[in-house]
Design an enzyme around this catalytic site. Structure first.
Site, PDB file in Angstrom:
ATOM      1  N   LEU A  17     -17.088 -22.372 -55.351  1.00  0.00           N
ATOM      2  CA  LEU A  17     -18.289 -21.958 -54.632  1.00  0.00           C
ATOM      3  C   LEU A  17     -18.084 -20.533 -54.112  1.00  0.00           C
ATOM      4  CD1 LEU A  17     -18.945 -25.199 -52.514  1.00  0.00           C
ATOM      5  CD2 LEU A  17     -20.172 -24.479 -54.574  1.00  0.00           C
ATOM      6  N   ASP A  18     -19.122 -19.695 -54.234  1.00  0.00           N
ATOM      7  CA  ASP A  18     -19.038 -18.332 -53.697  1.00  0.00           C
ATOM      8  C   ASP A  18     -18.783 -18.373 -52.194  1.00  0.00           C
ATOM      9  OD1 ASP A  18     -19.640 -17.306 -56.197  1.00  0.00           O
ATOM     10  OD2 ASP A  18     -21.790 -17.206 -55.799  1.00  0.00           O
ATOM     11  N   ARG A  19     -18.248 -17.279 -51.674  1.00  0.00           N
ATOM     12  CA  ARG A  19     -17.962 -17.187 -50.244  1.00  0.00           C
ATOM     13  C   ARG A  19     -19.187 -17.561 -49.403  1.00  0.00           C
ATOM     14  NH1 ARG A  19     -14.869 -13.654 -46.658  1.00  0.00           N
ATOM     15  NH2 ARG A  19     -14.058 -12.452 -48.406  1.00  0.00           N
TER      16      ARG A  19
END
Length: 327
Positions: free
Chosen positions: A145-147
């Site tokens: 998952l992206d930041r």
């Protein structure tokens, strides 16, 4: 001469792939040269790169100790004692709740707090993983998952489970469902199938030579110029949801890379400091994982994201997301 005894978490790997991890600081030429010159033997016989390792096998390294130590995989030491927020775990699998503004993995030279190291530290503290005893395996997540995206991370505690989960994702036996809010009122459900390619500034764009991306979108509510949408990832490309919506002329509120600056400023004033994208559910249908087969796990968005959705659409977000018929 140094011996390496193969355990369950090393079993099933090709010997060259095992050695690439064991000698993580060595060039590939070093590994293949020593295999060719018989400086690396498997069960006292000449080893070929494609040999498959089994539990109990013994690799003998006829290489100088200082050379081995120079190239050998370093043991990762715990950086902090922060615990992961665990949604579910058994002896093989761990599901972790990742908040906004946390990395899935540390992707820089300097240490940054991240979900993977928290999970590994947790397993070390519980006695489920001993990095000093392992030759090549480290617990890992099979999704990313992206930041600025929150949601559920799927972790494997051993090599066999890691392989089973990766195969399950490839065969669409693991479903990952997201919730998002986009600018504009969308009338009907839609799918997006495009090839995506990364540009130099880390933006994904449609390209004939990109990787196939397939995403399903279902409209849950629309009101006040916005649409609440549930998303089913069929493939798993970088920025897949955000880039697919951009292709349809839609953007996620709060998305600084693909979205509208004016919309972002509006919602930043409401306390939203990231794109409104949350992985709220995972479903498992993998025969080998009997504890999980047929089960789904739900993690609701944080309080701020929930309140924004409920204010815009006048709905109970928890009630909507706990419906089992969305996908």
């Amino acid at each position: 001469m140094r011996e390496i005894k193969i355990n369950e978490n090393d079993s099933g790997r090709r010997i060259d792939r095992f050695l690439k991890i064991y000698f993580e600081k060595a060039p590939l030429s070093f590994i293949y040269k020593n295999l060719r010159k018989k400086n690396i033997k498997l069960n006292d016989k000449k080893a070929s790169p494609e040999d498959i390792l089994k539990t109990g096998d013994v690799i003998k390294l006829y290489i100088a100790d200082d050379t081995i130590d120079k190239f050998k995989k370093s043991v990762k030491v715990s950086k902090n004692s922060k615990r992961p927020d665990v949604l579910y775990e058994d002896e093989n699998v761990i599901l972790v709740k990742k908040p906004i503004n946390m990395l899935t993995h540390n992707d820089s030279g300097a240490y940054k707090d991240n979900a993977l190291d928290r999970m590994v530290d947790y397993l070390i503290a519980n006695g489920e993983y001993n990095p000093r005893m392992e030759k090549s395996f480290r617990p890992a997540f099979v999704n990313r998952l992206d930041r600025n995206t929150s949601g559920i991370l799927i972790g494997a505690k051993n090599l066999n489970t890691l392989q089973v989960l990766n195969k399950g994702i490839k065969n669409h036996e693991v479903e990952k469902h997201y919730i998002t809010i986009v600018s504009g009122e969308v009338k009907d459900d839609f799918d997006v199938e495009i090839n995506l390619k990364k540009t130099g500034n880390n933006v994904m764009v449609k390209s004939s030579d990109g990787k196939k991306s397939i995403t399903e979108f279902k409209v849950l509510a629309r009101r006040k110029g916005y649409t609440l949408i549930a998303v089913n990832l069929i493939t798993g490309r970088t920025h897949q949801i955000r880039a697919s919506l951009k292709e349809k002329g839609l953007s996620i509120i709060g998305d600084r890379k693909y979205g509208s600056a004016a919309e972002n400023n509006k919602f930043r004033n409401m306390g939203l400091d990231s794109q409104y994208l949350h992985n709220y559910e995972v479903k498992f249908n993998i025969d080998e994982l009997k504890n999980l087969k047929g089960k789904n796990f739900i993690f609701l968005p944080n309080e701020k994201m929930t309140s924004i959705a409920e204010e815009i659409f006048d709905v109970d977000l928890g009630e909507i997301l706990n419906e089992k018929s969305i996908f």
